[in-house]
Design a protein around this motif. Structure first.
Motif, short mmCIF file in Angstrom:
data_model
loop_
_atom_site.label_atom_id
_atom_site.label_comp_id
_atom_site.label_asym_id
_atom_site.label_seq_id
_atom_site.Cartn_x
_atom_site.Cartn_y
_atom_site.Cartn_z
N ALA A 84 0.92 -1.29 -0.03
CA ALA A 84 0.07 0.00 -0.06
C ALA A 84 0.83 1.16 0.10
O ALA A 84 0.57 2.16 -0.76
CB ALA A 84 -0.97 0.02 1.23
N ILE A 85 2.00 1.22 0.95
CA ILE A 85 2.87 2.59 0.94
C ILE A 85 3.65 2.58 -0.45
O ILE A 85 3.68 3.88 -1.12
CB ILE A 85 3.78 2.53 1.96
N ALA A 86 3.99 1.33 -0.93
CA ALA A 86 4.70 1.54 -2.49
C ALA A 86 3.70 2.04 -3.38
O ALA A 86 4.29 2.73 -4.33
CB ALA A 86 5.04 0.00 -2.64
N TYR A 87 2.41 1.59 -3.64
CA TYR A 87 1.61 2.25 -4.74
C TYR A 87 0.93 3.57 -4.31
O TYR A 87 0.62 4.16 -5.16
CB TYR A 87 0.68 1.07 -5.02
N LEU A 88 0.54 3.70 -3.00
CA LEU A 88 0.01 4.81 -2.76
C LEU A 88 0.61 5.98 -1.94
O LEU A 88 -0.06 7.14 -1.63
CB LEU A 88 -1.40 4.48 -1.69
N GLY A 89 1.84 5.83 -1.35
CA GLY A 89 2.43 6.84 -0.67
C GLY A 89 2.45 6.38 0.71
O GLY A 89 1.39 5.57 1.09
N LYS A 90 3.16 7.00 1.49
CA LYS A 90 3.24 6.70 2.91
C LYS A 90 1.69 7.03 3.72
O LYS A 90 1.36 6.16 4.27
CB LYS A 90 4.34 7.57 3.80
N ARG A 91 1.25 8.24 3.53
CA ARG A 91 0.08 8.70 4.22
C ARG A 91 -1.08 7.79 3.60
O ARG A 91 -1.78 7.29 4.31
CB ARG A 91 -0.17 10.08 3.85
N ASN A 92 -1.49 7.97 2.51
CA ASN A 92 -2.57 7.11 1.93
C ASN A 92 -2.25 5.52 2.09
O ASN A 92 -3.48 5.15 2.32
CB ASN A 92 -2.90 7.48 0.50
#
Length: 125
Positions: A84-92
């Protein structure tokens, strides 16, 4: 990372392809799906699949992984957070992973039996 396309045989025997997040480690591609998802039902019925990862702009690069998958239904919170962090960035990505935390998912693992790849950036004009 690039979103992959998972291609497999639909329940009616037709080809079926869907985009998916994935993680590649230790010679295997791993992705999640819900146990109610059509993707899960198809792969549980017929485990052969192809996973395609490519760049969407020139110079084009592509890798195609072919083989049979194994499926394990379990909680996989750590991998979900990483993807999720890899695809959406840390926050999202963190927010998305937290919304799914503790859920059982079908963890689909493809250890490819055959790999095809190309990199048109390495070809001379």
């Amino acid at each position: 990372p690039n979103i992959a396309v998972a291609a497999f045989t639909a329940l009616d025997g037709a080809p079926h392809a869907v985009p998916t997040w994935y993680e590649y480690k230790g010679g295997a591609a791993v992705f999640h799906t819900d146990t109610k998802a059509y993707k899960y039902k198809c792969l549980a019925h017929e485990p052969r699949m192809t996973l395609v990862v490519d760049t969407r702009k020139a110079p084009y690069k592509c890798v195609i992984l072919k083989g049979c998958v194994s499926i394990e239904v379990k909680k996989d919170d750590a991998r979900l957070l990483r993807m999720a962090i890899a695809y959406l960035g840390k926050r999202n990505g963190t927010a998305y992973a937290n919304s799914m935390k503790g859920s059982e998912v079908a963890v689909v693992t493809l250890k490819p039996e055959h790999i095809v790849s190309w990199d048109y950036g390495k070809e001379s004009p």
